[in-house]
Design a protein around this motif. Structure first.
Motif, PDB file in Angstrom:
ATOM      1  N   SER A 170       0.834  -1.193   0.000  1.00 59.95           N
ATOM      2  CA  SER A 170       0.000   0.000   0.000  1.00 59.95           C
ATOM      3  C   SER A 170       0.873   1.249   0.000  1.00 59.95           C
ATOM      4  N   ALA A 171       0.519   2.180  -0.857  1.00 55.61           N
ATOM      5  CA  ALA A 171       1.254   3.436  -0.939  1.00 55.61           C
ATOM      6  C   ALA A 171       0.399   4.556  -0.362  1.00 55.61           C
ATOM      7  N   ILE A 172       0.939   5.257   0.617  1.00 51.65           N
ATOM      8  CA  ILE A 172       0.214   6.328   1.301  1.00 51.65           C
ATOM      9  C   ILE A 172       0.852   7.666   0.968  1.00 51.65           C
ATOM     10  N   LEU A 173       0.064   8.572   0.403  1.00 57.34           N
ATOM     11  CA  LEU A 173       0.540   9.936   0.162  1.00 57.34           C
ATOM     12  C   LEU A 173       0.293  10.740   1.426  1.00 57.34           C
ATOM     13  N   GLY A 174       1.382  11.015   2.143  1.00 61.77           N
ATOM     14  CA  GLY A 174       1.255  11.671   3.441  1.00 61.77           C
ATOM     15  C   GLY A 174       0.875  13.127   3.358  1.00 61.77           C
ATOM     16  N   GLY A 175       1.321  13.803   2.313  1.00 63.69           N
ATOM     17  CA  GLY A 175       0.988  15.208   2.187  1.00 63.69           C
ATOM     18  C   GLY A 175       1.819  15.887   1.116  1.00 63.69           C
ATOM     19  N   ILE A 176       1.441  17.134   0.813  1.00 68.62           N
ATOM     20  CA  ILE A 176       2.171  17.985  -0.120  1.00 68.62           C
ATOM     21  C   ILE A 176       2.557  19.249   0.637  1.00 68.62           C
ATOM     22  N   GLU A 177       3.836  19.460   0.796  1.00 69.11           N
ATOM     23  CA  GLU A 177       4.333  20.603   1.570  1.00 69.11           C
ATOM     24  C   GLU A 177       4.879  21.661   0.622  1.00 69.11           C
ATOM     25  N   HIS A 178       4.388  22.889   0.762  1.00 74.94           N
ATOM     26  CA  HIS A 178       4.846  24.007  -0.063  1.00 74.94           C
ATOM     27  C   HIS A 178       5.943  24.752   0.684  1.00 74.94           C
ATOM     28  N   ILE A 179       7.185  24.422   0.344  1.00 72.38           N
ATOM     29  CA  ILE A 179       8.331  24.974   1.057  1.00 72.38           C
ATOM     30  C   ILE A 179       8.342  26.498   0.998  1.00 72.38           C
ATOM     31  N   HIS A 180       7.983  27.049  -0.145  1.00 72.32           N
ATOM     32  CA  HIS A 180       8.024  28.510  -0.325  1.00 72.32           C
ATOM     33  C   HIS A 180       6.653  29.156  -0.244  1.00 72.32           C
ATOM     34  N   GLY A 181       5.674  28.422   0.265  1.00 71.78           N
ATOM     35  CA  GLY A 181       4.346  28.984   0.440  1.00 71.78           C
ATOM     36  C   GLY A 181       3.460  28.823  -0.780  1.00 71.78           C
ATOM     37  N   PHE A 182       2.314  29.495  -0.726  1.00 73.93           N
ATOM     38  CA  PHE A 182       1.288  29.396  -1.760  1.00 73.93           C
ATOM     39  C   PHE A 182       1.069  30.760  -2.411  1.00 73.93           C
ATOM     40  N   ILE A 183       0.287  30.750  -3.479  1.00 73.08           N
ATOM     41  CA  ILE A 183      -0.089  32.002  -4.139  1.00 73.08           C
ATOM     42  C   ILE A 183      -0.743  32.968  -3.163  1.00 73.08           C
ATOM     43  N   ASP A 184      -1.577  32.443  -2.271  1.00 70.82           N
ATOM     44  CA  ASP A 184      -2.355  33.300  -1.375  1.00 70.82           C
ATOM     45  C   ASP A 184      -1.976  33.152   0.097  1.00 70.82           C
ATOM     46  N   ASP A 185      -0.827  32.538   0.356  1.00 68.91           N
ATOM     47  CA  ASP A 185      -0.451  32.317   1.751  1.00 68.91           C
ATOM     48  C   ASP A 185       1.074  32.225   1.884  1.00 68.91           C
ATOM     49  N   ARG A 186       1.688  33.151   2.592  1.00 69.75           N
ATOM     50  CA  ARG A 186       3.113  33.227   2.929  1.00 69.75           C
ATOM     51  C   ARG A 186       4.058  32.893   1.773  1.00 69.75           C
ATOM     52  N   PRO A 187       3.860  33.465   0.572  1.00 72.01           N
ATOM     53  CA  PRO A 187       4.827  33.209  -0.499  1.00 72.01           C
ATOM     54  C   PRO A 187       6.195  33.781  -0.130  1.00 72.01           C
ATOM     55  N   VAL A 188       7.231  32.985  -0.350  1.00 65.98           N
ATOM     56  CA  VAL A 188       8.594  33.373   0.016  1.00 65.98           C
ATOM     57  C   VAL A 188       9.444  33.384  -1.248  1.00 65.98           C
ATOM     58  N   LEU A 189      10.149  34.488  -1.468  1.00 70.58           N
ATOM     59  CA  LEU A 189      10.998  34.623  -2.637  1.00 70.58           C
ATOM     60  C   LEU A 189      12.279  35.346  -2.228  1.00 70.58           C
ATOM     61  N   GLY A 190      13.420  34.811  -2.645  1.00 68.25           N
ATOM     62  CA  GLY A 190      14.666  35.465  -2.283  1.00 68.25           C
ATOM     63  C   GLY A 190      15.874  34.568  -2.493  1.00 68.25           C
ATOM     64  N   VAL A 191      16.865  34.731  -1.621  1.00 68.23           N
ATOM     65  CA  VAL A 191      18.135  34.020  -1.755  1.00 68.23           C
ATOM     66  C   VAL A 191      18.308  33.032  -0.613  1.00 68.23           C
ATOM     67  N   ASN A 192      19.378  32.268  -0.684  1.00 70.19           N
ATOM     68  CA  ASN A 192      19.627  31.223   0.309  1.00 70.19           C
ATOM     69  C   ASN A 192      20.289  31.740   1.573  1.00 70.19           C
ATOM     70  N   ASP A 193      21.179  32.724   1.431  1.00 69.08           N
ATOM     71  CA  ASP A 193      21.946  33.207   2.583  1.00 69.08           C
ATOM     72  C   ASP A 193      22.426  34.627   2.317  1.00 69.08           C
ATOM     73  N   VAL A 194      22.980  35.265   3.336  1.00 68.04           N
ATOM     74  CA  VAL A 194      23.379  36.670   3.222  1.00 68.04           C
ATOM     75  C   VAL A 194      24.482  36.878   2.196  1.00 68.04           C
ATOM     76  N   ASP A 195      25.295  35.862   1.948  1.00 73.86           N
ATOM     77  CA  ASP A 195      26.368  36.004   0.962  1.00 73.86           C
ATOM     78  C   ASP A 195      25.830  36.247  -0.441  1.00 73.86           C
ATOM     79  N   GLN A 196      24.556  35.923  -0.667  1.00 78.74           N
ATOM     80  CA  GLN A 196      23.953  36.147  -1.977  1.00 78.74           C
ATOM     81  C   GLN A 196      23.273  37.518  -2.077  1.00 78.74           C
ATOM     82  N   ILE A 197      23.407  38.331  -1.040  1.00 78.88           N
ATOM     83  CA  ILE A 197      22.928  39.712  -1.069  1.00 78.88           C
ATOM     84  C   ILE A 197      24.082  40.588  -1.557  1.00 78.88           C
TER      85      ILE A 197
END
Length: 328
Positions: A170-197
């Motif tokens: 049996s294969a169970i799909l536990g969930g879908i996690e949006h690491i960077h958020g959703f269109i309408d909820d906490r969208p995150v856009l940017g760089v990985n660390d301060v060295d990329q600023i």
């Protein structure tokens, strides 16, 4: 057995959505800048060198060297995120989900190895036999996308649902996690660390760092999503990367995956390459080597550890995985 997918924009592109940054820029240029000079200058920079801006996040990090205050950083990030979400929602709403085959999605999620060369298929299937006595397969999807196209294709609440069988398990799909958020909820856009600023004066400014550095942004949001996704990677036995460039702005995630890859966890990377003459398939060999090297360069592994990890990494080139359009 625990399977974890890392899904990027290539999934939506496969569905026919125009979700590349280049497509977004055409839309963005037409949006009202509301008299904000800093926004107008940003658009002019993008138009003048579209190739440099092929990676929006990395380019925004570099572009901060042209900005003079934290207010300017906030202004361009907030404007880009707002307009990008508007654009992606419009694109997402164009999909006719009745023309997409859910069964193909499920079958591909459960059997990614079938898109590899035969020798690699054989190796992976033999390796998978160590879980023969385990009656269940757990599958999770971690997506970098803001869109919810996968949820709509699956067509039901995604929370520990049975999606079928793999090798009579049996294969169970536990969930879908949006690491960077959703269109309408906490969208995150940017760089990985301060060295990329690009503007070093901003490295010590919390009001800049928490907006543009994605891992810190997520921490400040306080939702613990990152921690949960990291734990899923740490427990994974098979990790598949599809539709995502192995880029610097998500280095945190490649480091986590790299630390897991080995005898207990295999990695499949699906990547696009220029079309090749099928009678010259030997041309794929250097692409596979380069893909492994590129991924490993984003990890914290030592050189000996990288050499060992290569034996646990498999590369599918121009695979037809996740081609969901029904034949009409």
């Amino acid at each position: 057995m625990n399977i974890v997918y890392i899904i990027g924009n290539g999934f939506d592109l496969n569905l026919g959505l125009k979700t590349s940054y280049q497509d977004f820029y055409k839309f963005y240029d037409k949006q009202d800048s509301l008299g904000k000079i800093v926004i107008t200058e940003l658009k002019e920079s993008i138009k003048s060198d579209i190739e440099t801006w092929s990676d929006l996040e990395l380019s925004l990090g570099r572009y901060t060297s042209s900005l003079k205050s934290s207010d300017h950083v906030n202004m361009i990030i907030f404007d880009i995120v707002e307009k990008l979400c508007i654009y992606l929602e419009e694109e997402q709403n164009k999909i006719d989900y009745s023309k997409l085959d859910r069964n193909v999605l499920i079958n591909d999620l459960l059997n990614p190895e079938k898109y590899l060369p035969q020798r690699d298929q054989n190796i992976l299937r033999e390796w998978m036999k160590r879980w023969n006595n385990n009656p269940k397969i757990s599958l999770h999807i971690l997506t970098f996308n803001y869109t919810n196209t996968i949820e709509k294709i699956v067509g039901q609440e995604i929370s520990n649902i049975n999606i079928g069988l793999k090798e009579n398990k049996s294969a169970i799909l536990g969930g879908i996690e949006h690491i960077h958020g959703f269109i309408d909820d906490r969208p995150v856009l940017g760089v990985n660390d301060v060295d990329q600023i690009g503007n070093e004066e901003f490295h010590q400014l919390q009001e800049v760092v928490e907006v543009i550095v994605k891992p810190i942004h997520n921490q400040e949001l306080g939702h613990t999503r990152d921690d949960y996704c990291i734990q899923l990677i740490k427990n994974a036995n098979l990790i598949c990367i599809f539709g995502s460039s192995i880029g610097k702005t998500d280095k945190k995630w490649w480091e986590e995956i790299g630390s897991r890859v080995g005898d207990a966890c295999r990695l499949i990377i699906f990547r696009r390459a220029p079309a090749m003459n099928p009678i010259l398939q030997i041309q794929e060999a250097p692409i596979r080597r380069n893909t492994k090297d590129q991924f490993l360069s984003m990890t914290n592994l030592s050189e000996p550890e990288k050499e060992n990890a290569k034996q646990s990494i498999y590369v599918g080139i121009n695979a037809d995985i996740f081609r969901l359009q029904k034949n009409t």
